[in-house]
Design an enzyme around this catalytic site. Sequence first.
Site, PDB file in Angstrom:
ATOM      1  N   GLY B  35      90.909  40.956 105.017  1.00  0.00           N
ATOM      2  CA  GLY B  35      89.788  41.887 105.047  1.00  0.00           C
ATOM      3  C   GLY B  35      90.056  43.155 105.828  1.00  0.00           C
ATOM      4  O   GLY B  35      89.270  44.090 105.773  1.00  0.00           O
ATOM      5  N   CYS B 244      74.822  35.890  75.800  1.00  0.00           N
ATOM      6  CA  CYS B 244      75.626  36.897  75.102  1.00  0.00           C
ATOM      7  C   CYS B 244      75.258  36.910  73.610  1.00  0.00           C
ATOM      8  O   CYS B 244      75.165  35.863  72.971  1.00  0.00           O
ATOM      9  CB  CYS B 244      77.104  36.567  75.266  1.00  0.00           C
ATOM     10  N   CYS B 247      78.665  35.597  71.623  1.00  0.00           N
ATOM     11  CA  CYS B 247      79.250  34.268  71.795  1.00  0.00           C
ATOM     12  C   CYS B 247      78.289  33.280  72.435  1.00  0.00           C
ATOM     13  O   CYS B 247      78.670  32.157  72.738  1.00  0.00           O
ATOM     14  CB  CYS B 247      80.541  34.350  72.601  1.00  0.00           C
ATOM     15  N   CYS B 269      79.039  39.835  76.616  1.00  0.00           N
ATOM     16  CA  CYS B 269      79.928  39.548  77.733  1.00  0.00           C
ATOM     17  C   CYS B 269      80.676  40.807  78.137  1.00  0.00           C
ATOM     18  O   CYS B 269      81.204  41.534  77.296  1.00  0.00           O
ATOM     19  CB  CYS B 269      80.997  38.534  77.323  1.00  0.00           C
ATOM     20  N   CYS B 275      84.879  36.358  75.862  1.00  0.00           N
ATOM     21  CA  CYS B 275      83.979  36.373  74.713  1.00  0.00           C
ATOM     22  C   CYS B 275      84.742  36.035  73.427  1.00  0.00           C
ATOM     23  O   CYS B 275      84.302  35.208  72.625  1.00  0.00           O
ATOM     24  CB  CYS B 275      83.336  37.755  74.615  1.00  0.00           C
TER      25      CYS B 275
END
Lengths: 258, 296
Positions: B35, B244, B247, B269, B275
């Site tokens: 970080g 979606c 899909c 998606c 997808c």
Amino acid sequence: MSDHPLLRVNAITKYYGSRVGCTDVSFNLWPGEVLAIVGESGSGKTTLLNAISTNLMPTSGTVEYRMRDGQFRDLYRMGEAERRFLMRTDWGFVHQNPADGLRMTVSAGANVGERLMAIGNRHYGNIRQEATQWLGRVEIDADRIDDQPRDFSGGMRQRLQIARNLVTGPRLVFMDEPTGGLDVSVQARLLDLVRGLVNDLGLSAIVVTHDLAVARLLSHRMMVMKEGKVIEHGLTDRVLDDPREPYTQLLVSSILQV
Amino acid sequence: MNKHSELAVYNFAYLDEQTKRMIRRAILKAIAIPGYQVPFASREMPMPYGWGTGGVQVTASILGPDDTLKVIDQGADDTTNAVSIRAFFQKVAHVAVTTQTAQATIIQTRHRIPEETLTDNQVLVYQVPIPEPLRFLEPRETETRKMHALEEYGLMHVKLYEDIARNGHIATTYAYPVKVEGRYVMDPSPTPKFDNPKMHRSQALQLFGAGREKRIYAIPPYTDVVSLDFEDHPFEVQQFEEPCALCAASGVYLDEVVLDDRGGRMFVCSDTDYCEKRRDNGHRGRLNGETAGAVK
């Protein structure tokens, strides 16, 4: 008042190159006491305040602060992390210009709540409740909590700055010309408020001002500075009613009588 | 070492070896301090700032001849940024490229983490525009560095407080600040906060490169990544009302696509590979023409 001072200032000297900021200033500040530092512009008042409040490294001298555990610590020998923690919990600093002490782009509530969040408060409801309560104490309406300080008047900003500093229950507050730039009626109201808060909370305070009326109303003791030196030092009423030094006499006699 | 290359003027993966060495050192330091933003001597790249110069430099430094590269931009493999960076590495490194998440060993991304769970032999490289999470709260860089060093992160919560005060909930939806391994607060680049939980204890190494800002930071595998929040306003990810349209996947991040000027729209998606794979496996959404009859 307790037996031990809260702050021991020992021979603080600050040079700017070869110019004198302040020289050889020593005093003790006791718990619950308000000390005023007065003098004309350029007399070293603000330099002294900054040197004591660790904003400006002095050329020589020590500042010792009695921590909550009763131990005296030399502020300039503390680690930076500890010093900064002290500054945002046990101390407050009220700037002359509220924009220096506030975050102008976040709401009043967040300004007050910042110190709470900095010490680990993570409950939004509690922070907001505390902020509301503090706004009330400094006479700002609760419905202004989500407004930004830039929408506030000068007096309101100054009161908000005070609330922001007092929210963590500090023991020592530094004020640099807290009423500078405010009109007389707003000044009076602010002084009244500050005096009430100082009494209620048992704060110690160091107030820098060029306005003797402010010193008279707020402080127990005062120091008069000229050319970087403390020339007179005593109880406020004594200094103002019976000034000994010629310069102090001049200062006191130059107050306008209306 | 560069015998596959037809372009004798370029070293493998464009950067010279000393530059890659310098960047790898920064990466190693970043991995050692999860970080923490490590400064590095960012180079000019043959693309403008804001197009992923930081990510490209990181990818170039860790890329080997046997790697398989996937590049995504907002989750899609076929947008300009993704296509041009993929083409760039094909040209200067001759590496294998893929659009399939599972086959890639290095995935360079802009703004998304693939829906498929990443594994411990994969590296995710983020393109980062502004690495400093405190930037817009505290403009002084000297001060923000000090705040990181002293772990003074109260200000980050001031931002979240403001969100709640104005909107009634935490309205930050992307670049949502996280705390890494209990120490540094980090900007996860402008990924939607939907992806934040995927960073937590991810098996894959995650590297972040900011070219213009000259910073590299990292999340090593299996590192705690916790999104900041309030006790009474806990962190939560976006919810989508419908699956979606192509899909029928739910529980994934969806893009809104406007279909006409009469309010028609669909949600699909954002991860195109995910997808496509689902459609290949026979999943059909509301607007997938082939099986119009099957639509509700």
